[in-house]
Design a protein around this motif. Structure first.
Motif, PDB file in Angstrom:
ATOM      1  N   LEU A   1      49.772  34.009 -10.551  1.00  0.00           N
ATOM      2  CA  LEU A   1      49.870  32.868 -11.453  1.00  0.00           C
ATOM      3  C   LEU A   1      48.524  32.635 -12.133  1.00  0.00           C
ATOM      4  O   LEU A   1      47.478  32.807 -11.523  1.00  0.00           O
ATOM      5  CB  LEU A   1      50.289  31.621 -10.664  1.00  0.00           C
ATOM      6  CG  LEU A   1      51.625  31.734  -9.949  1.00  0.00           C
ATOM      7  CD1 LEU A   1      51.868  30.493  -9.111  1.00  0.00           C
ATOM      8  CD2 LEU A   1      52.745  31.929 -10.935  1.00  0.00           C
ATOM      9  N   PRO A   2      48.528  32.229 -13.386  1.00  0.00           N
ATOM     10  CA  PRO A   2      47.256  32.069 -14.108  1.00  0.00           C
ATOM     11  C   PRO A   2      46.334  31.016 -13.500  1.00  0.00           C
ATOM     12  O   PRO A   2      45.132  31.130 -13.597  1.00  0.00           O
ATOM     13  CB  PRO A   2      47.678  31.654 -15.507  1.00  0.00           C
ATOM     14  CG  PRO A   2      49.099  32.007 -15.616  1.00  0.00           C
ATOM     15  CD  PRO A   2      49.670  32.042 -14.244  1.00  0.00           C
ATOM     16  N   VAL A   3      46.869  30.010 -12.885  1.00  0.00           N
ATOM     17  CA  VAL A   3      46.022  28.968 -12.314  1.00  0.00           C
ATOM     18  C   VAL A   3      46.136  28.932 -10.792  1.00  0.00           C
ATOM     19  O   VAL A   3      45.947  27.896 -10.175  1.00  0.00           O
ATOM     20  CB  VAL A   3      46.370  27.594 -12.921  1.00  0.00           C
ATOM     21  CG1 VAL A   3      45.985  27.539 -14.364  1.00  0.00           C
ATOM     22  CG2 VAL A   3      47.835  27.268 -12.751  1.00  0.00           C
ATOM     23  N   ALA A   4      46.444  30.061 -10.180  1.00  0.00           N
ATOM     24  CA  ALA A   4      46.626  30.111  -8.738  1.00  0.00           C
ATOM     25  C   ALA A   4      45.315  29.874  -8.000  1.00  0.00           C
ATOM     26  O   ALA A   4      45.297  29.236  -6.960  1.00  0.00           O
ATOM     27  CB  ALA A   4      47.209  31.452  -8.331  1.00  0.00           C
ATOM     28  N   THR A   5      44.251  30.402  -8.506  1.00  0.00           N
ATOM     29  CA  THR A   5      42.945  30.226  -7.889  1.00  0.00           C
ATOM     30  C   THR A   5      41.977  29.749  -8.966  1.00  0.00           C
ATOM     31  O   THR A   5      42.178  30.024 -10.158  1.00  0.00           O
ATOM     32  CB  THR A   5      42.438  31.546  -7.294  1.00  0.00           C
ATOM     33  OG1 THR A   5      42.304  32.506  -8.340  1.00  0.00           O
ATOM     34  CG2 THR A   5      43.392  32.086  -6.233  1.00  0.00           C
TER      35      THR A   5
ATOM     36  N   GLU B   1      40.561  40.338 -27.408  1.00  0.00           N
ATOM     37  CA  GLU B   1      41.963  39.958 -27.259  1.00  0.00           C
ATOM     38  C   GLU B   1      42.092  38.923 -26.145  1.00  0.00           C
ATOM     39  O   GLU B   1      41.431  39.009 -25.119  1.00  0.00           O
ATOM     40  CB  GLU B   1      42.778  41.205 -26.906  1.00  0.00           C
ATOM     41  CG  GLU B   1      44.253  40.972 -26.845  1.00  0.00           C
ATOM     42  CD  GLU B   1      45.001  42.252 -26.539  1.00  0.00           C
ATOM     43  OE1 GLU B   1      46.024  42.152 -25.852  1.00  0.00           O
ATOM     44  OE2 GLU B   1      44.571  43.319 -26.960  1.00  0.00           O
ATOM     45  N   ALA B   2      42.937  37.949 -26.347  1.00  0.00           N
ATOM     46  CA  ALA B   2      43.152  36.915 -25.337  1.00  0.00           C
ATOM     47  C   ALA B   2      43.914  37.488 -24.149  1.00  0.00           C
ATOM     48  O   ALA B   2      44.761  38.368 -24.287  1.00  0.00           O
ATOM     49  CB  ALA B   2      43.929  35.748 -25.935  1.00  0.00           C
TER      50      ALA B   2
ATOM     51  N   ASP C   1      49.517  39.939 -18.426  1.00  0.00           N
ATOM     52  CA  ASP C   1      48.429  40.748 -17.873  1.00  0.00           C
ATOM     53  C   ASP C   1      48.093  40.308 -16.453  1.00  0.00           C
ATOM     54  O   ASP C   1      47.849  41.134 -15.579  1.00  0.00           O
ATOM     55  CB  ASP C   1      47.180  40.627 -18.744  1.00  0.00           C
ATOM     56  CG  ASP C   1      47.402  41.139 -20.153  1.00  0.00           C
ATOM     57  OD1 ASP C   1      48.243  42.045 -20.325  1.00  0.00           O
ATOM     58  OD2 ASP C   1      46.751  40.617 -21.075  1.00  0.00           O
ATOM     59  N   MET C   2      48.079  39.002 -16.237  1.00  0.00           N
ATOM     60  CA  MET C   2      47.756  38.495 -14.910  1.00  0.00           C
ATOM     61  C   MET C   2      48.887  38.794 -13.916  1.00  0.00           C
ATOM     62  O   MET C   2      48.629  39.110 -12.761  1.00  0.00           O
ATOM     63  CB  MET C   2      47.470  37.004 -14.978  1.00  0.00           C
ATOM     64  CG  MET C   2      46.260  36.688 -15.830  1.00  0.00           C
ATOM     65  SD  MET C   2      45.794  34.989 -15.751  1.00  0.00           S
ATOM     66  CE  MET C   2      44.804  35.025 -14.278  1.00  0.00           C
TER      67      MET C   2
ATOM     68  N   SER D   1      48.825  42.588 -12.726  1.00  0.00           N
ATOM     69  CA  SER D   1      47.865  42.920 -11.673  1.00  0.00           C
ATOM     70  C   SER D   1      48.113  42.092 -10.416  1.00  0.00           C
ATOM     71  O   SER D   1      47.939  42.573  -9.299  1.00  0.00           O
ATOM     72  CB  SER D   1      46.440  42.705 -12.168  1.00  0.00           C
ATOM     73  OG  SER D   1      46.264  41.362 -12.534  1.00  0.00           O
ATOM     74  N   GLY D   2      48.533  40.843 -10.569  1.00  0.00           N
ATOM     75  CA  GLY D   2      48.741  39.977  -9.415  1.00  0.00           C
ATOM     76  C   GLY D   2      49.962  40.341  -8.595  1.00  0.00           C
ATOM     77  O   GLY D   2      50.012  40.084  -7.392  1.00  0.00           O
ATOM     78  N   LEU D   3      50.951  40.953  -9.221  1.00  0.00           N
ATOM     79  CA  LEU D   3      52.161  41.330  -8.500  1.00  0.00           C
ATOM     80  C   LEU D   3      51.848  42.337  -7.399  1.00  0.00           C
ATOM     81  O   LEU D   3      52.343  42.226  -6.278  1.00  0.00           O
ATOM     82  CB  LEU D   3      53.190  41.905  -9.473  1.00  0.00           C
ATOM     83  CG  LEU D   3      54.538  42.262  -8.903  1.00  0.00           C
ATOM     84  CD1 LEU D   3      55.234  40.999  -8.406  1.00  0.00           C
ATOM     85  CD2 LEU D   3      55.395  42.939  -9.952  1.00  0.00           C
ATOM     86  N   TRP D   4      50.984  43.299  -7.696  1.00  0.00           N
ATOM     87  CA  TRP D   4      50.615  44.289  -6.692  1.00  0.00           C
ATOM     88  C   TRP D   4      49.817  43.649  -5.563  1.00  0.00           C
ATOM     89  O   TRP D   4      49.981  44.007  -4.403  1.00  0.00           O
ATOM     90  CB  TRP D   4      49.829  45.431  -7.329  1.00  0.00           C
ATOM     91  CG  TRP D   4      50.687  46.200  -8.263  1.00  0.00           C
ATOM     92  CD1 TRP D   4      50.620  46.208  -9.625  1.00  0.00           C
ATOM     93  CD2 TRP D   4      51.791  47.031  -7.921  1.00  0.00           C
ATOM     94  NE1 TRP D   4      51.615  46.998 -10.138  1.00  0.00           N
ATOM     95  CE2 TRP D   4      52.345  47.521  -9.118  1.00  0.00           C
ATOM     96  CE3 TRP D   4      52.375  47.415  -6.718  1.00  0.00           C
ATOM     97  CZ2 TRP D   4      53.443  48.376  -9.143  1.00  0.00           C
ATOM     98  CZ3 TRP D   4      53.466  48.272  -6.746  1.00  0.00           C
ATOM     99  CH2 TRP D   4      53.983  48.735  -7.948  1.00  0.00           C
ATOM    100  N   MET D   5      48.964  42.693  -5.907  1.00  0.00           N
ATOM    101  CA  MET D   5      48.201  42.005  -4.860  1.00  0.00           C
ATOM    102  C   MET D   5      49.130  41.188  -3.974  1.00  0.00           C
ATOM    103  O   MET D   5      48.929  41.103  -2.756  1.00  0.00           O
ATOM    104  CB  MET D   5      47.127  41.115  -5.483  1.00  0.00           C
ATOM    105  CG  MET D   5      45.995  41.902  -6.090  1.00  0.00           C
ATOM    106  SD  MET D   5      44.662  40.857  -6.650  1.00  0.00           S
ATOM    107  CE  MET D   5      44.109  40.125  -5.150  1.00  0.00           C
ATOM    108  N   ASN D   6      50.143  40.559  -4.563  1.00  0.00           N
ATOM    109  CA  ASN D   6      51.111  39.804  -3.761  1.00  0.00           C
ATOM    110  C   ASN D   6      51.889  40.717  -2.827  1.00  0.00           C
ATOM    111  O   ASN D   6      52.113  40.387  -1.660  1.00  0.00           O
ATOM    112  CB  ASN D   6      52.082  39.050  -4.661  1.00  0.00           C
ATOM    113  CG  ASN D   6      51.529  37.732  -5.117  1.00  0.00           C
ATOM    114  OD1 ASN D   6      50.626  37.194  -4.505  1.00  0.00           O
ATOM    115  ND2 ASN D   6      52.060  37.226  -6.194  1.00  0.00           N
ATOM    116  N   MET D   7      52.327  41.856  -3.324  1.00  0.00           N
ATOM    117  CA  MET D   7      53.065  42.797  -2.475  1.00  0.00           C
ATOM    118  C   MET D   7      52.198  43.308  -1.337  1.00  0.00           C
ATOM    119  O   MET D   7      52.643  43.397  -0.190  1.00  0.00           O
ATOM    120  CB  MET D   7      53.577  43.966  -3.310  1.00  0.00           C
ATOM    121  CG  MET D   7      54.710  43.610  -4.208  1.00  0.00           C
ATOM    122  SD  MET D   7      55.281  45.095  -5.027  1.00  0.00           S
ATOM    123  CE  MET D   7      56.428  44.421  -6.172  1.00  0.00           C
TER     124      MET D   7
END
Length: 107
Positions: free
Chosen positions: A26-30, A57-58, A63-64, A67-73
């Motif tokens: 999530l964009p504001v998770a941390t 580019e914004a 994008d988050m 990359s975050g999905l793999w960290m969650n898994m």
């Protein structure tokens, strides 16, 4: 569910408690994610070291999440393995034994 399966309810409660902190995608998770996501809203151009100008580019939510999905898994896998290997000795949990304190007649 633990009563129906006749296993210790801590086997479900401890991983759920630890998993609450796995919100990396999530964009504001941390706080660092929130800072990077907020700062990326300022799109402009920058000059590289060789003197060429390029547009920045914004950062997008996709994008988050990508990359975050793999960290969650990975976090869920580590959480599962930790629970099977270490939680029993640390918390004195026996998986296939339903504790007396969790029984409805215990109150």
């Amino acid at each position: 569910m633990a009563r129906g399966l006749n296993i210790n309810p801590l086997f479900f409660m401890i991983p759920c408690t630890v998993s609450c902190s796995f919100a990396f995608c999530l964009p504001v998770a941390t706080p660092p994610n929130a800072l990077v996501f907020g700062a990326s809203k300022f799109v402009g151009s920058e000059v590289s070291e060789d003197g060429t100008r390029r547009n920045t580019e914004a950062l997008r939510i996709q994008d988050m999440v990508k990359s975050g999905l793999w960290m969650n898994m990975f976090g869920c896998l580590i959480n599962f393995v930790w629970m099977l290997v270490f939680a029993g000795p640390i918390f004195d949990i026996v998986l296939n034994e339903f504790p007396d304190w969790a029984s409805p007649q215990a109150s």
